[in-house]
Scaffold this active site. Sequence first.
Site, PDB file in Angstrom:
ATOM      1  N   GLY A   5      23.277  -1.942 -26.509  1.00  0.00           N
ATOM      2  CA  GLY A   5      23.032  -3.030 -25.570  1.00  0.00           C
ATOM      3  C   GLY A   5      23.619  -4.315 -26.111  1.00  0.00           C
ATOM      4  O   GLY A   5      23.394  -4.665 -27.283  1.00  0.00           O
ATOM      5  N   ASN A  10      31.923  -9.279 -20.540  1.00  0.00           N
ATOM      6  CA  ASN A  10      31.600  -7.846 -20.624  1.00  0.00           C
ATOM      7  C   ASN A  10      31.791  -7.134 -19.288  1.00  0.00           C
ATOM      8  O   ASN A  10      30.864  -6.513 -18.749  1.00  0.00           O
ATOM      9  CB  ASN A  10      30.155  -7.651 -21.114  1.00  0.00           C
ATOM     10  N   ARG A  57      41.903 -11.278 -28.005  1.00  0.00           N
ATOM     11  CA  ARG A  57      43.172 -10.595 -27.788  1.00  0.00           C
ATOM     12  C   ARG A  57      43.292  -9.332 -28.620  1.00  0.00           C
ATOM     13  O   ARG A  57      44.380  -8.942 -29.022  1.00  0.00           O
ATOM     14  CB  ARG A  57      44.315 -11.562 -28.104  1.00  0.00           C
ATOM     15  N   GLY A  79      44.118 -11.116 -32.319  1.00  0.00           N
ATOM     16  CA  GLY A  79      43.290 -12.260 -32.692  1.00  0.00           C
ATOM     17  C   GLY A  79      42.545 -12.837 -31.511  1.00  0.00           C
ATOM     18  O   GLY A  79      42.203 -12.123 -30.561  1.00  0.00           O
ATOM     19  N   GLY A 103      31.682  -1.668 -30.467  1.00  0.00           N
ATOM     20  CA  GLY A 103      30.785  -2.660 -31.043  1.00  0.00           C
ATOM     21  C   GLY A 103      31.463  -3.912 -31.538  1.00  0.00           C
ATOM     22  O   GLY A 103      30.791  -4.862 -31.952  1.00  0.00           O
ATOM     23  N   GLY A 123      33.225  -6.243 -29.936  1.00  0.00           N
ATOM     24  CA  GLY A 123      33.056  -7.428 -29.101  1.00  0.00           C
ATOM     25  C   GLY A 123      31.742  -8.136 -29.354  1.00  0.00           C
ATOM     26  O   GLY A 123      31.699  -9.369 -29.497  1.00  0.00           O
ATOM     27  N   ASP A 124      30.661  -7.381 -29.406  1.00  0.00           N
ATOM     28  CA  ASP A 124      29.350  -7.979 -29.680  1.00  0.00           C
ATOM     29  C   ASP A 124      29.312  -8.561 -31.085  1.00  0.00           C
ATOM     30  O   ASP A 124      28.749  -9.640 -31.314  1.00  0.00           O
ATOM     31  CB  ASP A 124      28.245  -6.930 -29.527  1.00  0.00           C
TER      32      ASP A 124
END
Length: 359
Positions: free
Chosen positions: A24, A157, A215, A219, A280, A282-283
């Site tokens: 989540g 998201n 990106r 980066g 995981g 991104g979070d």
Amino acid sequence: MVTFLPSRPGSLADVPSFTRTIGGAESNVACALAAAGHRTRWVGRVGRDGFGDHLLDAIAGYGVDVSAVGRDPARPTGVYFRTATDRATDAHEVVYYRAGSAASAMSPATVPYDSVADGRILHLSGITAALSADCLALMRTLTAPRPNRPLVSFDVNHRPGLWRDGPGAGVLLELARGADLVFVGEDEAEDAWGLRGPAAVRAALPEPAVLVVKRGGAGAVVLERGGPALPTRTAPAVPGAPASAGRDTVTDVPGAPASAGRDTVTDVPAPTVDIVAPVGAGDAFAAGFLSATLRGLGARDRVRHGHLMAAAALTAPGDLAAPPRRAHADRLVALDDDAWGRLHLGPGWTGEDQEVRTP
């Protein structure tokens, strides 16, 4: 929600077994921030069932305050299954069992504003808005202007699978416009809104004070107007760094309010990472960036901390990974541009006794 990770690569039809863990977007960020030494609270709803017990115990185990989580006696805790492949590839599969879940019953009535009002940052995800009409109403309430609200952080998201029956792209754009800080991937901005590049995304989102366009392996770019969202501590110049080091590009923001002024644009490359599990990140990036924001660091260092937290997630299985110790991360963030560009991170790099390559 509860996440089931595959025991080996392959399609969901072929994987014989799964490992239960937690997942989540918002709880991932809360756990990562708590592991990095910040006080965090996760606000949500879970079922009054075994999966709900597991979620609360596991999240609290990271040091997160779960006292504001509601328990629903009539609705189950949400779960999802996914494959081991990168979300961006056609081979990736994910199946959500969230319709009718306890989380889908979140609303302005079941999540009192007082439960989120006393933090310095309120972090939200576009995934929540897709769960139900009540969840969308809650998100609109939390992103609405009001006096003395926390800094509102919003991770777009975009998950097309959750928006099959609704106008997800427009809703996500609306919510992002109500936030102070927005995270969005360059790929999802193109998929959801047909926008290519940070400048185009900024033109569509002039309202947030800080826009972070991720990106991937290239980066991330920060577009920031009116100064940082929280008090900033400027890092000293690095002796021997190139003339361009520490400099930012200043650009006008098309369509921005007259008081918005101009953007400072900071482009920060990501280190090379030996990927163990492509999930995981991104979070984790959001958690690293928010941690550095709370510490009052400048744009370059906020992005570098985001990259390092993402690298910790990418070099470990599962959605959550132990972050590097703060002193260890600070030493890497302080590298000059040449050394940062040579940084190569592999499994185990978060331990200070492990090799971090800068050939």
